[in-house]
Design an enzyme around this catalytic site. Structure first.
Site, PDB file in Angstrom:
ATOM      1  N   LYS A 126       3.272 -11.943   9.073  1.00  0.00           N
ATOM      2  CA  LYS A 126       2.432 -11.747   8.105  1.00  0.00           C
ATOM      3  C   LYS A 126       2.456 -12.615   6.799  1.00  0.00           C
ATOM      4  CE  LYS A 126       2.548  -6.447   7.557  1.00  0.00           C
ATOM      5  NZ  LYS A 126       3.021  -5.380   6.693  1.00  0.00           N
ATOM      6  N   HIS A 167       7.788   2.996  -4.610  1.00  0.00           N
ATOM      7  CA  HIS A 167       8.846   2.740  -3.801  1.00  0.00           C
ATOM      8  C   HIS A 167      10.349   2.929  -4.581  1.00  0.00           C
ATOM      9  CE1 HIS A 167       6.433  -0.753  -1.738  1.00  0.00           C
ATOM     10  NE2 HIS A 167       6.635   0.019  -0.841  1.00  0.00           N
ATOM     11  N   ARG A 189       2.675   9.387   1.814  1.00  0.00           N
ATOM     12  CA  ARG A 189       1.649   9.601   0.683  1.00  0.00           C
ATOM     13  C   ARG A 189       0.503  10.553   1.201  1.00  0.00           C
ATOM     14  NH1 ARG A 189       1.210   3.351  -0.050  1.00  0.00           N
ATOM     15  NH2 ARG A 189       1.572   3.556   2.161  1.00  0.00           N
ATOM     16  N   SER A 226       1.567  -1.523  -2.408  1.00  0.00           N
ATOM     17  CA  SER A 226       1.522  -2.840  -2.903  1.00  0.00           C
ATOM     18  C   SER A 226       0.289  -3.599  -2.749  1.00  0.00           C
ATOM     19  CB  SER A 226       2.868  -3.550  -1.986  1.00  0.00           C
ATOM     20  OG  SER A 226       4.020  -2.900  -1.800  1.00  0.00           O
TER      21      SER A 226
HETATM   22  P1  ADP Z   1       5.412  -1.130   5.341  1.00  0.00           P
HETATM   23  O1  ADP Z   1       4.745  -2.475   5.768  1.00  0.00           O
HETATM   24  O2  ADP Z   1       6.582  -0.749   6.325  1.00  0.00           O
HETATM   25  O3  ADP Z   1       4.687  -0.013   5.447  1.00  0.00           O
HETATM   26  P2  ADP Z   1       5.430  -0.772   2.565  1.00  0.00           P
HETATM   27  O4  ADP Z   1       6.596  -1.745   1.371  1.00  0.00           O
HETATM   28  O5  ADP Z   1       4.371  -1.011   2.501  1.00  0.00           O
HETATM   29  O6  ADP Z   1       6.085  -1.236   3.994  1.00  0.00           O
HETATM   30  O7  ADP Z   1       6.050   0.714   2.548  1.00  0.00           O
HETATM   31  C1  ADP Z   1       7.711   0.896   2.908  1.00  0.00           C
HETATM   32  C2  ADP Z   1       7.621   2.531   2.875  1.00  0.00           C
HETATM   33  O8  ADP Z   1       7.403   2.967   1.604  1.00  0.00           O
HETATM   34  C3  ADP Z   1       6.423   3.064   3.673  1.00  0.00           C
HETATM   35  O9  ADP Z   1       7.246   4.359   4.456  1.00  0.00           O
HETATM   36  C4  ADP Z   1       5.321   3.721   2.720  1.00  0.00           C
HETATM   37  O10 ADP Z   1       4.840   4.845   3.471  1.00  0.00           O
HETATM   38  C5  ADP Z   1       6.380   4.158   1.685  1.00  0.00           C
HETATM   39  N1  ADP Z   1       5.669   4.115   0.292  1.00  0.00           N
HETATM   40  C6  ADP Z   1       5.087   3.078  -0.156  1.00  0.00           C
HETATM   41  N2  ADP Z   1       4.487   3.464  -1.320  1.00  0.00           N
HETATM   42  C7  ADP Z   1       4.712   4.625  -1.797  1.00  0.00           C
HETATM   43  C8  ADP Z   1       4.400   5.554  -2.489  1.00  0.00           C
HETATM   44  N3  ADP Z   1       3.572   5.473  -3.584  1.00  0.00           N
HETATM   45  N4  ADP Z   1       4.992   6.849  -2.683  1.00  0.00           N
HETATM   46  C9  ADP Z   1       5.760   6.925  -1.405  1.00  0.00           C
HETATM   47  N5  ADP Z   1       6.290   6.332  -0.375  1.00  0.00           N
HETATM   48  C10 ADP Z   1       5.649   5.013  -0.475  1.00  0.00           C
END
Ligand code: ADP
Length: 170
Positions: free
Chosen positions: A53, A29, A102, A140
């Protein structure tokens, strides 16, 4: 003449929203946020409060973790919101919705979401940043899974988040 150039420059300010759960924020992130801070005038990292959630960290903990992880960046704001992302984007006058990609499975879900948001408000443009390859596996959920079984996550999350996880389990 001077007035015209002032209004032109104000109109051209591009605010991007990076919405997500960030439960917790990872180095993946953070990499997206750092790269976006160089592309857009302002980036709002927006934690979605999703009552459906059951999060590991509370919204206020996540806000604090993101603030501490991004304090080296000047054009980043950290906020939370509930409801539709496009409504929050309108409220914040943001024209860009930023998401990370990803793997192929992300693409399918993200494209569906982008198309849905377009039907809700055509004033928003979804911009995808491809992950940096060393973070392509990182999520995460993976961090929480490793932490649950006592593994180290210091190479996966900002230092302050690793400290929070350590305190939780010790
Ligand atoms: P959500 O529940 O909205 O998917 P996340 O916190 O899991 O929330 O992810 C937020 C955004 O960050 C999403 O677009 C996800 O694809 C992106 N993201 C998460 N991890 C990575 C990573 N390692 N590299 C690039 N983008 C990421």
């Amino acid at each position: 003449m001077a007035l015209t150039s002032v209004s032109l420059s104000l109109d051209s300010v591009v605010i991007a929203i990076y919405p997500g759960s960030f439960d917790p924020i990872t180095l993946g992130h953070l990499d997206v946020i750092e790269r976006a801070s160089r592309l857009f005038d302002q980036v709002i990292v927006a934690v979605l409060c999703n009552p459906g959630k059951d999060p590991f960290f509370s919204v206020s903990q996540r806000l604090e973790q993101i603030r501490r992880s991004t304090q080296h960046l000047i054009n980043i704001e950290v906020d939370s919101f509930t409801g539709l992302t496009v409504e929050y984007a309108k409220l914040r006058q943001a024209r860009v919705l930023l998401r990370g990609l990803r793997v192929l499975s992300d693409f399918e879900k993200e494209l569906q979401m982008a198309h849905t948001n377009q039907t809700l408000w055509d004033g928003i443009e979804t911009v995808f940043l491809a992950t940096t390859k060393e973070y392509s596996f990182l999520s995460s959920s993976i961090v929480k899974e490793i932490a649950k079984f006592g593994g180290s996550v210091t190479h996966l999350v900002p230092a302050n988040v690793a400290d929070d996880i350590f305190s939780y389990y010790n």
